[in-house]
Design an enzyme around this catalytic site. Structure first.
Site, PDB file in Angstrom:
ATOM      1  N   CYS A 196     -36.189 -11.973  -0.893  1.00  0.00           N
ATOM      2  CA  CYS A 196     -36.615 -12.684   0.338  1.00  0.00           C
ATOM      3  C   CYS A 196     -35.517 -12.137   1.236  1.00  0.00           C
ATOM      4  O   CYS A 196     -34.477 -11.752   0.951  1.00  0.00           O
ATOM      5  CB  CYS A 196     -37.041 -14.157   0.259  1.00  0.00           C
ATOM      6  N   CYS A 245     -36.705  -3.630   2.032  1.00  0.00           N
ATOM      7  CA  CYS A 245     -36.255  -3.580   0.562  1.00  0.00           C
ATOM      8  C   CYS A 245     -35.047  -2.674   0.274  1.00  0.00           C
ATOM      9  O   CYS A 245     -35.588  -1.417   0.839  1.00  0.00           O
ATOM     10  CB  CYS A 245     -37.501  -3.668  -0.464  1.00  0.00           C
ATOM     11  N   CYS A 283     -41.507 -12.408   1.055  1.00  0.00           N
ATOM     12  CA  CYS A 283     -41.484 -12.618   2.377  1.00  0.00           C
ATOM     13  C   CYS A 283     -41.643 -11.238   3.227  1.00  0.00           C
ATOM     14  O   CYS A 283     -41.388 -10.173   2.552  1.00  0.00           O
ATOM     15  CB  CYS A 283     -40.509 -13.266   3.015  1.00  0.00           C
TER      16      CYS A 283
END
Length: 143
Positions: A10, A89, A82
């Site tokens: 997250c 990422c 999230c």
């Protein structure tokens, strides 16, 4: 049997990913080596620790860390919890199977609550949603 390495990612690695790591260790510790990390490291949210403890899972020994600290871990699955983490990422994590399962942000929801009890109820609701995911869906994602 070799354990599967699963990372819950997250933004700040303070709440949702920490709860997911704790639940995965609690329910699947014999089959999964669970990790959590963030795009940033904000420290573990004390309310997340409290609601997990209420449910019988102690995450106080976990630490908030950056995803870059796990470059040497051969990950089998990365679960972004999230939207920001899903959109940002880190590239090295995309070598693993990547799945997005978004959960509401308890600290954000708690700010809008009318009382401390209502604020904690937001943490509990999200905790329970993550628990259901870890029990029901996570094992299927590793097959």
């Amino acid at each position: 049997m070799t354990k599967k390495n699963v990372l819950f990612l997250c933004t700040g690695n303070s709440c949702r990913s920490q709860m997911a790591e704790g639940w995965a260790r609690h329910f699947h510790g014999d089959k999964i080596e669970s990790y959590s990390a963030g795009i940033e490291a904000h420290g573990i949210n004390p309310n997340a620790m409290q609601v997990m403890k209420e449910a019988g899972v102690d995450i106080s020994g976990q630490s908030s860390k950056l995803a870059s600290s796990l470059t040497d871990v051969p990950l089998d699955l990365v679960v972004t919890v999230c939207g920001h983490a899903d959109e940002n990422c880190p590239a090295f994590l995309t070598k693993a199977k990547l799945v997005h399962v978004g959960f509401d942000d308890p600290p954000k929801l708690a700010k809008e609550a009318a009382s401390e009890d209502q604020a904690m109820d937001q943490y509990r609701r999200v905790r329970d949603e993550i628990r259901s995911f870890v029990i029901d869906r996570l094992p299927k994602l590793l097959n």
